[in-house]
Design an enzyme around this catalytic site. Structure first.
Site, PDB file in Angstrom:
ATOM      1  N   CYS A 154      -3.367 -13.779  -4.027  1.00  0.00           N
ATOM      2  CA  CYS A 154      -2.944 -14.401  -2.709  1.00  0.00           C
ATOM      3  C   CYS A 154      -3.138 -15.863  -2.857  1.00  0.00           C
ATOM      4  O   CYS A 154      -3.563 -16.378  -1.881  1.00  0.00           O
ATOM      5  CB  CYS A 154      -4.072 -13.596  -1.714  1.00  0.00           C
ATOM      6  SG  CYS A 154      -5.740 -13.981  -1.790  1.00  0.00           S
ATOM      7  N   ARG A 158       0.872  -1.133   0.011  1.00  0.00           N
ATOM      8  CA  ARG A 158       0.074   0.099  -0.001  1.00  0.00           C
ATOM      9  C   ARG A 158       0.692   1.259  -0.038  1.00  0.00           C
ATOM     10  O   ARG A 158       0.650   2.276  -0.689  1.00  0.00           O
ATOM     11  CB  ARG A 158      -0.950   0.195   1.249  1.00  0.00           C
ATOM     12  CG  ARG A 158      -2.115  -0.948   1.112  1.00  0.00           C
ATOM     13  CD  ARG A 158      -3.131  -0.697   2.264  1.00  0.00           C
ATOM     14  NE  ARG A 158      -2.899  -1.611   3.257  1.00  0.00           N
ATOM     15  CZ  ARG A 158      -3.390  -2.583   3.700  1.00  0.00           C
ATOM     16  NH1 ARG A 158      -4.296  -3.400   3.024  1.00  0.00           N
ATOM     17  NH2 ARG A 158      -3.022  -3.346   5.143  1.00  0.00           N
ATOM     18  N   PHE A 176     -11.842  -4.213  -5.180  1.00  0.00           N
ATOM     19  CA  PHE A 176     -11.804  -5.259  -3.843  1.00  0.00           C
ATOM     20  C   PHE A 176     -11.413  -4.281  -2.804  1.00  0.00           C
ATOM     21  O   PHE A 176     -10.392  -4.863  -2.223  1.00  0.00           O
ATOM     22  CB  PHE A 176     -11.139  -6.401  -3.940  1.00  0.00           C
ATOM     23  CG  PHE A 176     -11.538  -7.343  -5.249  1.00  0.00           C
ATOM     24  CD1 PHE A 176     -12.522  -8.094  -5.421  1.00  0.00           C
ATOM     25  CD2 PHE A 176     -10.721  -7.225  -6.453  1.00  0.00           C
ATOM     26  CE1 PHE A 176     -13.073  -8.928  -6.502  1.00  0.00           C
ATOM     27  CE2 PHE A 176     -11.205  -7.804  -7.863  1.00  0.00           C
ATOM     28  CZ  PHE A 176     -12.336  -8.807  -7.774  1.00  0.00           C
ATOM     29  N   ASP A 180     -16.376  -2.629  -4.064  1.00  0.00           N
ATOM     30  CA  ASP A 180     -16.381  -3.584  -3.185  1.00  0.00           C
ATOM     31  C   ASP A 180     -17.804  -4.249  -2.871  1.00  0.00           C
ATOM     32  O   ASP A 180     -18.731  -3.345  -3.036  1.00  0.00           O
ATOM     33  CB  ASP A 180     -15.696  -3.557  -1.441  1.00  0.00           C
ATOM     34  CG  ASP A 180     -15.526  -4.759  -1.158  1.00  0.00           C
ATOM     35  OD1 ASP A 180     -14.151  -4.981  -1.012  1.00  0.00           O
ATOM     36  OD2 ASP A 180     -16.421  -5.578  -0.419  1.00  0.00           O
ATOM     37  N   SER A 181     -18.134  -5.617  -3.036  1.00  0.00           N
ATOM     38  CA  SER A 181     -19.371  -5.705  -2.892  1.00  0.00           C
ATOM     39  C   SER A 181     -19.997  -5.997  -1.752  1.00  0.00           C
ATOM     40  O   SER A 181     -21.300  -6.044  -1.325  1.00  0.00           O
ATOM     41  CB  SER A 181     -19.508  -7.654  -3.331  1.00  0.00           C
ATOM     42  OG  SER A 181     -18.486  -8.283  -2.529  1.00  0.00           O
ATOM     43  N   ASP A 199      -6.996  -6.411  -6.078  1.00  0.00           N
ATOM     44  CA  ASP A 199      -6.575  -7.049  -5.005  1.00  0.00           C
ATOM     45  C   ASP A 199      -7.792  -8.081  -4.812  1.00  0.00           C
ATOM     46  O   ASP A 199      -8.393  -8.006  -3.554  1.00  0.00           O
ATOM     47  CB  ASP A 199      -6.448  -6.274  -3.708  1.00  0.00           C
ATOM     48  CG  ASP A 199      -5.654  -7.077  -2.472  1.00  0.00           C
ATOM     49  OD1 ASP A 199      -5.277  -8.277  -2.862  1.00  0.00           O
ATOM     50  OD2 ASP A 199      -5.803  -6.760  -1.592  1.00  0.00           O
TER      51      ASP A 199
END
Length: 407
Positions: free
Chosen positions: A351, A223, A239, A261-262, A311
């Protein structure tokens, strides 16, 4: 608390015999022994018991946690037969792991990090995250579950936290015969919002209801690095969760940031974090939506960005799912490339431990080809020092990312 191991009279009662020819990984100190590599179990050890592992000739090889319900039947702990794996052995591992994070917390700009990272810190199945004066733990193996009284006592002795919360709600616990847990382990529970600081950015963390253990501290360094590119840029953070990349970008002078984002809870927390950091809310747009769907909306609107962050969650939890995951990563990155101004930057991450960097680069090359774009890799991201990679356990290296210039 569950069963307490009586280490004062510790003496491994049961022996597990390895099949002939299956010694190599054990000799190289890899901590996993799969059920298919086991020839015989002498006696009836309970799941989570510590057993002796012997080779086909009967020679000692290691001590480890046993579990007959798991594909990983043994999680190895100690290779020296003369070392007693008692409560002090586990206390020492906890203390060494905690001490190894002191440099991350030393300068006062950060008070949150991962204190214990499972096999990579020689404690298979134990994850401990520090959030200011609160701790969140995740227990993923029956052996560690048995040892929780010892581990919690040591964490309290070392850190004297205000609370310790057990966030062991991962579905993988089922493979160890364990039920999910989401409860305080101390008399005091963490508050609904715990205020933490990472690189002088402030976040409100909901330990009990947040994803994983409450926060993704594995992107701390990334970040900060990406933020250095964002001054006067139009940024899209996909995300976004509670706003790690968003907040850093705004703090470093981004012209605007759009976060997608959801999760409604994540979006609301992100907005509160913008207020908490006294950032310019007029430069921020928050969209609650499925990212893949929203990228197509942006494409149809001919929207363009200077920097895009991808991400996503773990698309490839195992090698068997890698082909399907590769297609998902390719389509996601292809859509993002179409939304970048010429010469724009794509910061893209995976990831998924099953996807290595070489495969990830190949996926991005396919995405670029399908998008009709030229791509240069200009920086490789990785996980930070509080997520170490043990030399004998390469599976611990799960987070990888690339900063791409797209034209």
């Amino acid at each position: 608390m569950k069963k307490v191991y009586n280490f004062l009279t510790f003496a491994p009662m049961f022996e597990v015999i390895l099949k002939k020819g299956k010694e190599k990984a054990v000799l190289q100190r890899h901590p996993w022994v799969f059920s298919g590599a086991i020839e015989k179990v002498k006696g009836k050890p309970a799941n989570g018991d510590i057993v002796r592992l012997l080779n086909a000739k009967g020679d000692f090889m290691a001590y480890g946690f046993y579990n007959d319900q798991s594909r990983v039947a043994l999680r190895l702990l100690e290779w020296d037969e003369h070392v007693i794996v008692d409560d002090n052995w586990f206390r020492n591992k906890v203390a060494v792991a905690v001490a190894g994070r002191a440099d991350i917390l030393a300068d006062g700009t950060t008070n949150t990090c991962r204190l214990i990272f499972s096999e990579s810190d020689y404690l298979p199945g134990l994850i401990v995250d520090k959030y200011a004066d609160h701790l969140a733990v995740q227990v993923l193996t029956s052996g560690i579950e048995n040892l929780m009284p010892v581990i919690i006592d040591e964490l309290q002795r070392l850190l004297n936290p205000e609370s310790i919360f057990d966030k062991s709600d991962a579905s993988s616990r089922e493979h160890e015969g364990l039920e999910t847990v989401n409860t305080a382990l101390t008399l005091t529970s963490p508050p609904e919002n715990v205020e933490v600081r990472e690189n002088n950015v402030i976040y409100n963390i909901n330990i009990a209801e947040g994803q994983k253990s409450g926060f993704y501290c594995d992107q701390r360094d990334n970040r900060k690095i990406l933020a250095s590119y964002t001054k006067d840029k139009k940024v899209l953070d996909c995300f976004s969760y509670t706003g790690g990349f968003t907040l850093n970008s705004l703090q470093h002078g981004a012209a605007s940031v759009t976060s997608v984002d959801s999760s409604a809870l994540a979006i609301e927390t992100l907005k509160e974090n913008i207020k908490l950091n006294k950032l310019d809310a007029a430069k921020h747009i928050a969209i609650q939506s499925d990212v893949n769907k929203q990228l197509r909306v942006f494409r149809d609107q001919d929207e363009k960005f200077d920097i895009i962050v991808l991400d996503p969650p773990k698309y490839a939890p195992s090698r068997s799912s890698l082909d399907r995951a590769s297609r998902a990563y390719k389509d996601l990155n292809r859509l993002a490339m179409l939304l970048l101004n010429s010469g724009g930057l794509l910061a893209t991450y995976s990831c998924s431990g099953a996807m290595n960097m070489e495969t990830f680069k190949q996926v991005l090359a396919w995405a670029a080809l399908d998008a009709g774009k030229q791509v240069q890799f200009i920086y490789q991201f990785c996980q930070p020092g509080d997520h170490p990679v043990r030399a004998s356990f390469p599976e611990g290296e799960y987070l990888k990312g690339l900063l791409c210039r797209v034209s």
